[in-house]
Motif scaffolding. Structure first.
Motif, PDB file in Angstrom:
ATOM      1  N   GLU A 110       2.558   3.988   6.597  1.00  8.40           N
ATOM      2  CA  GLU A 110       3.199   2.475   6.307  1.00  8.40           C
ATOM      3  C   GLU A 110       2.274   1.392   6.016  1.00  8.40           C
ATOM      4  OE1 GLU A 110       2.965   2.941  10.935  1.00  8.40           O
ATOM      5  OE2 GLU A 110       3.251   4.059   8.980  1.00  8.40           O
ATOM      6  N   TYR A 116       2.627   0.445  -1.186  1.00 11.65           N
ATOM      7  CA  TYR A 116       3.301  -0.915  -1.182  1.00 11.65           C
ATOM      8  C   TYR A 116       3.887  -1.367  -2.672  1.00 11.65           C
ATOM      9  CZ  TYR A 116       1.677  -3.151   3.043  1.00 11.65           C
ATOM     10  OH  TYR A 116       1.487  -3.708   4.364  1.00 11.65           O
ATOM     11  N   THR A 117       4.547  -2.399  -2.730  1.00 11.50           N
ATOM     12  CA  THR A 117       4.773  -2.978  -4.173  1.00 11.50           C
ATOM     13  C   THR A 117       3.879  -4.225  -4.046  1.00 11.50           C
ATOM     14  OG1 THR A 117       6.451  -4.459  -3.247  1.00 11.50           O
ATOM     15  CG2 THR A 117       6.905  -2.200  -3.928  1.00 11.50           C
ATOM     16  N   GLN A 119       4.813  -7.295  -4.690  1.00 12.83           N
ATOM     17  CA  GLN A 119       5.852  -8.385  -4.191  1.00 12.83           C
ATOM     18  C   GLN A 119       5.659  -8.281  -2.530  1.00 12.83           C
ATOM     19  OE1 GLN A 119       7.744 -10.879  -5.940  1.00 12.83           O
ATOM     20  NE2 GLN A 119       7.495 -11.819  -3.831  1.00 12.83           N
ATOM     21  N   ARG A 120       5.645  -6.927  -2.045  1.00 13.59           N
ATOM     22  CA  ARG A 120       5.424  -6.816  -0.585  1.00 13.59           C
ATOM     23  C   ARG A 120       4.045  -7.503  -0.239  1.00 13.59           C
ATOM     24  NH1 ARG A 120       5.242  -1.195   2.813  1.00 13.59           N
ATOM     25  NH2 ARG A 120       4.620  -2.086   4.868  1.00 13.59           N
ATOM     26  N   ASP A 123       4.020 -11.205  -0.230  1.00 19.96           N
ATOM     27  CA  ASP A 123       4.866 -11.781   0.740  1.00 19.96           C
ATOM     28  C   ASP A 123       4.444 -11.732   2.118  1.00 19.96           C
ATOM     29  OD1 ASP A 123       7.083 -12.431  -1.147  1.00 19.96           O
ATOM     30  OD2 ASP A 123       8.197 -10.830  -0.570  1.00 19.96           O
ATOM     31  N   GLU A 124       3.670 -10.663   2.380  1.00 22.34           N
ATOM     32  CA  GLU A 124       3.077 -10.534   3.602  1.00 22.34           C
ATOM     33  C   GLU A 124       1.919 -11.478   3.876  1.00 22.34           C
ATOM     34  OE1 GLU A 124       2.231  -6.407   4.580  1.00 22.34           O
ATOM     35  OE2 GLU A 124       4.127  -5.894   4.621  1.00 22.34           O
TER      36      GLU A 124
END
Length: 262
Positions: A110, A116-117, A119-120, A123-124
């Motif tokens: 994970e 991952y993308t 965007q992810r 965002d993080e």
């Protein structure tokens, strides 16, 4: 394990390499600039490193992982460190890295960038900046990419973040493209079991090259498998203090802002 000394030297103008002899950066009328950076939000940074820095009046950058217990359980201590002039840098929310590389067995699925993308990831990183701003009240910040990995699949996540950070503490081509260090000699030392004399030699080399020298620390006297002894670290700090008339030591964000202004 034998001492390891990794120094990457690059003279940068956009994506092009220049002769380091062309570098004529004025580091506040000093011979070089040194950024002391510490990764991964470790308890030992609060308990040992910051007191050592404060004892000689030096300021550094601590790249914090927002989900780390050493951050979430000690926010008041990190707030005090920021109030003393240390930078709280962004090291992402969960420290994702490529897990399918040798020696990366510790990367959980994970937290694997392969899963991952774009965007992810962005965002993080932005959310981690929100946490850090809530801690120190500051908006200007730098980012250090975990494991030096700057891409999700084939796309760099740095281009979409270039307006969110003063600079990026990485030497990858995409980081060079968005960093403000044009015509600057940048030298790196990833610190791993180095002696104090080796660390001091790197500073002397930076002074000769009129360079920006970035030290990348993790454990100092323990708390991480990438470690240097407290004695070697202390020897470096004492040397930097002795050379303060010729060496500008500052948080990475201040050095990046200075380079950008020039």
């Amino acid at each position: 394990m034998q001492p390891v000394k990794l120094i990457l030297i690059a003279c940068l103008l956009g994506n092009s390499l220049l002769s380091c002899a062309q570098n004529n950066t004025n580091w506040k009328n000093k011979k070089c600039a040194v950024a002391l950076t510490y990764d991964d939000a470790l308890n030992i940074h609060l308990d040992q490193v910051i007191p050592a820095l404060d004892s000689v009046g030096l300021k550094a950058t601590f790249y914090l992982i927002g989900s780390s217990d050493a951050f979430t359980k000690r926010i008041p201590d990190w707030r005090k460190a920021a109030a003393k002039g240390h930078e709280l840098g962004n090291h992402t929310l969960f420290h994702p890295c490529y897990g399918k590389r040798p020696g990366r067995e510790w990367v959980r699925p994970e937290r694997d960038l392969n899963n991952y993308t774009l965007q992810r990831m962005t965002d993080e990183i932005k959310m981690n900046s929100v946490l850090l701003e809530a801690t120190d009240g500051k908006k200007k910040r730098t980012l250090a990419c975990p494991c030096g990995d700057t891409k999700v699949q084939d796309s760099s996540y740095l281009y979409g973040l270039k307006n969110n950070f003063v600079g990026f503490r990485d030497g990858t081509p995409d980081a060079n493209a968005v960093n403000p260090f044009a015509k600057v000699t940048v030298q790196w030392v990833t610190v791993f079991d180095n002696t104090g004399d080796q660390l001091i030699a790197a500073v002397k080399q930076a002074m000769e090259a009129n360079a920006l020298l970035v030290f990348v620390f993790h454990g100092v006297g323990g708390d991480h498998n990438i470690n240097v002894s407290a004695a070697a670290h202390r020897q470096l700090l004492q040397f930097l203090k002795q050379q303060e008339s010729q060496v500008w030591v500052a948080p990475f964000v201040e050095i990046a802002e200075y380079a950008k202004s020039k």
